[in-house]
Design a protein around this motif. Structure first.
Motif, mmCIF file in Angstrom:
data_model
loop_
_atom_site.group_PDB
_atom_site.id
_atom_site.type_symbol
_atom_site.label_atom_id
_atom_site.label_comp_id
_atom_site.label_asym_id
_atom_site.label_seq_id
_atom_site.Cartn_x
_atom_site.Cartn_y
_atom_site.Cartn_z
ATOM 1 N N ARG A 43 56.996 20.409 11.851
ATOM 2 C CA ARG A 43 56.095 21.444 12.389
ATOM 3 C C ARG A 43 56.702 22.825 12.221
ATOM 4 N N VAL A 44 58.036 22.929 12.427
ATOM 5 C CA VAL A 44 58.703 24.228 12.247
ATOM 6 C C VAL A 44 58.588 24.693 10.804
ATOM 7 N N LYS A 45 58.835 23.763 9.856
ATOM 8 C CA LYS A 45 58.716 24.125 8.443
ATOM 9 C C LYS A 45 57.299 24.548 8.098
ATOM 10 N N GLU A 46 56.342 23.792 8.603
ATOM 11 C CA GLU A 46 54.947 24.161 8.351
ATOM 12 C C GLU A 46 54.629 25.533 8.924
ATOM 13 N N LYS A 47 55.144 25.791 10.113
ATOM 14 C CA LYS A 47 54.909 27.106 10.718
ATOM 15 C C LYS A 47 55.592 28.213 9.914
ATOM 16 N N GLU A 48 56.828 27.938 9.434
ATOM 17 C CA GLU A 48 57.520 28.941 8.627
ATOM 18 C C GLU A 48 56.751 29.246 7.360
ATOM 19 N N ILE A 49 56.265 28.195 6.694
ATOM 20 C CA ILE A 49 55.462 28.408 5.479
ATOM 21 C C ILE A 49 54.209 29.213 5.810
ATOM 22 N N THR A 50 53.579 28.830 6.925
ATOM 23 C CA THR A 50 52.363 29.559 7.332
ATOM 24 C C THR A 50 52.680 31.019 7.634
ATOM 25 N N PHE A 51 53.798 31.260 8.344
ATOM 26 C CA PHE A 51 54.192 32.634 8.661
ATOM 27 C C PHE A 51 54.495 33.428 7.392
ATOM 28 N N LYS A 52 55.186 32.794 6.397
ATOM 29 C CA LYS A 52 55.504 33.491 5.144
ATOM 30 C C LYS A 52 54.239 33.835 4.374
ATOM 31 N N GLU A 53 53.328 32.886 4.332
ATOM 32 C CA GLU A 53 52.060 33.172 3.649
ATOM 33 C C GLU A 53 51.302 34.287 4.351
ATOM 34 N N THR A 54 51.313 34.236 5.657
ATOM 35 C CA THR A 54 50.634 35.307 6.409
ATOM 36 C C THR A 54 51.333 36.647 6.195
ATOM 37 N N GLU A 55 52.683 36.617 6.170
ATOM 38 C CA GLU A 55 53.439 37.851 5.932
ATOM 39 C C GLU A 55 53.141 38.423 4.550
ATOM 40 N N LYS A 56 53.072 37.539 3.521
ATOM 41 C CA LYS A 56 52.763 37.991 2.160
ATOM 42 C C LYS A 56 51.369 38.604 2.096
ATOM 43 N N GLU A 57 50.414 37.917 2.760
ATOM 44 C CA GLU A 57 49.050 38.459 2.777
ATOM 45 C C GLU A 57 49.024 39.839 3.428
ATOM 46 N N LEU A 58 49.757 39.969 4.532
ATOM 47 C CA LEU A 58 49.797 41.262 5.209
ATOM 48 C C LEU A 58 50.491 42.313 4.357
ATOM 49 N N GLN A 59 51.570 41.908 3.630
ATOM 50 C CA GLN A 59 52.279 42.850 2.773
ATOM 51 C C GLN A 59 51.386 43.316 1.624
ATOM 52 N N ASP A 60 50.664 42.385 1.021
ATOM 53 C CA ASP A 60 49.736 42.741 -0.061
ATOM 54 C C ASP A 60 48.646 43.674 0.449
ATOM 55 N N LYS A 61 48.172 43.338 1.637
ATOM 56 C CA LYS A 61 47.137 44.206 2.195
ATOM 57 C C LYS A 61 47.681 45.593 2.495
ATOM 58 N N PHE A 62 48.937 45.621 2.957
ATOM 59 C CA PHE A 62 49.574 46.916 3.235
ATOM 60 C C PHE A 62 49.744 47.734 1.954
ATOM 61 N N GLU A 63 50.198 47.071 0.871
ATOM 62 C CA GLU A 63 50.371 47.768 -0.408
ATOM 63 C C GLU A 63 49.041 48.285 -0.927
ATOM 64 N N GLN A 64 48.021 47.474 -0.789
ATOM 65 C CA GLN A 64 46.697 47.908 -1.240
ATOM 66 C C GLN A 64 46.216 49.110 -0.445
ATOM 67 N N LEU A 65 46.399 49.043 0.862
ATOM 68 C CA LEU A 65 45.990 50.187 1.691
ATOM 69 C C LEU A 65 46.830 51.415 1.377
ATOM 70 N N LYS A 66 48.091 51.184 1.040
ATOM 71 C CA LYS A 66 48.973 52.304 0.692
ATOM 72 C C LYS A 66 48.506 52.976 -0.591
ATOM 73 N N ARG A 67 48.125 52.145 -1.605
ATOM 74 C CA ARG A 67 47.611 52.699 -2.847
ATOM 75 C C ARG A 67 46.326 53.474 -2.618
ATOM 76 N N VAL A 68 45.467 52.888 -1.824
ATOM 77 C CA VAL A 68 44.207 53.592 -1.526
ATOM 78 C C VAL A 68 44.491 54.904 -0.833
ATOM 79 N N GLN A 69 45.467 54.896 0.065
ATOM 80 C CA GLN A 69 45.824 56.135 0.762
ATOM 81 C C GLN A 69 46.375 57.177 -0.204
ATOM 82 N N GLN A 70 47.226 56.739 -1.134
ATOM 83 C CA GLN A 70 47.780 57.676 -2.111
ATOM 84 C C GLN A 70 46.679 58.274 -2.977
ATOM 85 N N GLU A 71 45.777 57.404 -3.445
ATOM 86 C CA GLU A 71 44.658 57.897 -4.241
ATOM 87 C C GLU A 71 43.823 58.905 -3.471
ATOM 88 N N GLU A 72 43.582 58.596 -2.221
ATOM 89 C CA GLU A 72 42.819 59.518 -1.385
ATOM 90 C C GLU A 72 43.581 60.827 -1.186
#
Length: 434
Positions: free
Chosen positions: A361-390
């Motif tokens: 369960r811990v491993k599954e949670k870690e994988i889930t947390f990493k995937e969630t962290e990556k999704e959040l990081q990608d979303k952050f980078e995308q928002l950052k690019r949009v902000q720079q363009e703006e």
């Protein structure tokens, strides 16, 4: 004291010593009372009277069939009890304990009565509360028996000694509820079937009804209390009692005048039903059988038969046995140690399984947390690019606005210069004209 091939009674011993003392010219003393181990029964009687007796009685029957009245009649007292309603959603048990005394004998009587029995539309599980209660009393006694420090001296034994099953006087046959209930509790308690309100059915129909009930009990393999016949003092009475089962009873604590004497009975327009008249009902037979003849046997059967059966089944379910795999006797301590080791090993296995599940369960949670962290990081980078363009876009708009402002001020200053020159030339033209 004496050899086995010579038997002396008290009288023979006394006669022997009398003549022996007379021959030796010794003064003879008269002996009073008992001596030797023949006093043991008297010791037991005195001790039992001092401790008192207990008796637990279960009454099973429909509401209003006369359970409380019969108990009051049996013990010739008024055990105060409220009338039950027909509107209980489920079958319940009412438990009451009374301290009774007759002469110098004290009796602790526990009466357990069904409430709402047979009043429900769906009666399939009506017997279950009764079975659960009987088993619960066996379990309580077993737990007390297995304690390191037992207190049977002060322990109130609540095991049911006898069940009085009240049958409605229909005159036809037993109801399916009666059959299912008696079949369920027949191996757990001493059942004595009774035909309640026997004064509502004629003698001929009553005898046919009795025969019909007994044949149904036999055909459905229902166990009822078997009167003991091994004791010579009660064998004849108990043998005759078997022919009267089920007992047809009628209860009443009211006294009615019959001739010149008062008797307990019921007054009807057509006559008087005398409760203690054996030609009218079997109440006297029930009372004698229950209280005078077989009360101790009922208690003994409860302990040696029904409780032992429950205890044996319970210990076997846990895993205890008297013999090992090689069919040799095994001590309780050995079985306990084996069971203890098995339980310890099982706990270890379950602990290891739980650890593995936890790590998974811990491993599954870690994988889930990493995937969630990556999704959040990608979303952050995308928002950052949009902000720079703006930001770039806003800066370009700002530059264009600033250029427009500069051009505006240039045009404004040019316009003002042109306007000033125009005003000057007009003044000069006016002066020349003058």
């Amino acid at each position: 004291m004496f050899s086995n091939d010579i038997s002396y009674s008290n009288q023979n011993i006394f006669t022997y010593f009398f003549f022996k003392q007379k021959e030796d010219n010794i003064r003879c003393l008269t002996m009073f009372g008992h001596f030797g181990f023949e006093c043991l029964p008297h010791q037991l009687v005195n001790r039992s009277i001092q401790q008192g007796f207990s008796f637990n009685l279960l009454c099973v029957g429909e509401t209003g069939i006369g359970k409380s009245t019969l108990i009051n009649t049996l013990f010739n007292t008024n055990l105060k009890d409220k009338k039950s309603s027909h509107f209980y959603p489920n079958v319940e048990l009412k438990i009451q304990t009374y301290d009774l005394q007759e002469s110098n004998v004290q009796l602790k009587l526990t009466v357990v009565k069904t409430v709402g029995y047979g009043d429900q539309i769906n009666k399939e599980a009506s017997y279950q509360p009764i079975v659960d209660y009987i088993d619960a009393q066996f379990e309580a006694y077993l737990q007390e028996e297995l304690k390191i420090k037992r207190s049977f001296v002060d322990y109130h034994d609540s095991r049911i000694h006898v069940c009085l099953y009240f049958i409605s006087p229909t005159g036809h046959s037993l109801k399916s509820l009666d059959l299912s209930t008696m079949k369920s509790i027949g191996s757990k308690v001493n059942i004595i079937p009774l035909i309640a309100k026997a004064d509502t059915i004629s003698k001929n129909d009553l005898q046919k009804f009795k025969c019909k009930i007994m044949s149904e009990l036999v055909s459905n393999d229902i166990q009822i209390y078997q009167f003991p016949t091994y004791d010579e003092t009660t064998a004849q009475v108990n043998t005759s009692m078997k022919g009267h089962l089920p007992f047809a009873v009628a209860g009443s604590t009211d006294e009615v005048k019959v001739g010149k004497r008062m008797v307990r009975g019921r007054q009807y327009p057509w006559g008087v039903i005398q409760v203690e008249n054996e030609n009218h009902c079997d109440f006297v037979k029930l009372r004698d059988m229950l209280l005078c003849t077989n009360m101790e046997d009922l208690k003994e059967q409860t302990h040696t038969l029904h409780y032992e059966r429950y205890r044996c089944c319970k210990l076997q379910r846990i895993g205890f046995t008297d013999v090992g795999p090689d069919n040799q006797p095994v001590s309780f301590q050995e079985i306990y140690e084996v069971k203890r080791q098995e339980f310890y090993d099982q706990c270890q296995r379950e602990e290891e399984v739980l650890k593995q599940k936890f790590m998974q369960r811990v491993k599954e949670k870690e994988i889930t947390f990493k995937e969630t962290e990556k999704e959040l990081q990608d979303k952050f980078e995308q928002l950052k690019r949009v902000q720079q363009e703006e930001t770039i876009k806003l800066e370009e708009e700002k530059r264009q606005l600033e250029e427009e402002i500069i051009n505006f001020y240039k045009m404004k200053s040019g316009s003002e210069t042109f306007q000033t020159q125009g005003c000057t030339s007009i003044k000069k033209d006016k002066e020349r004209k003058k």
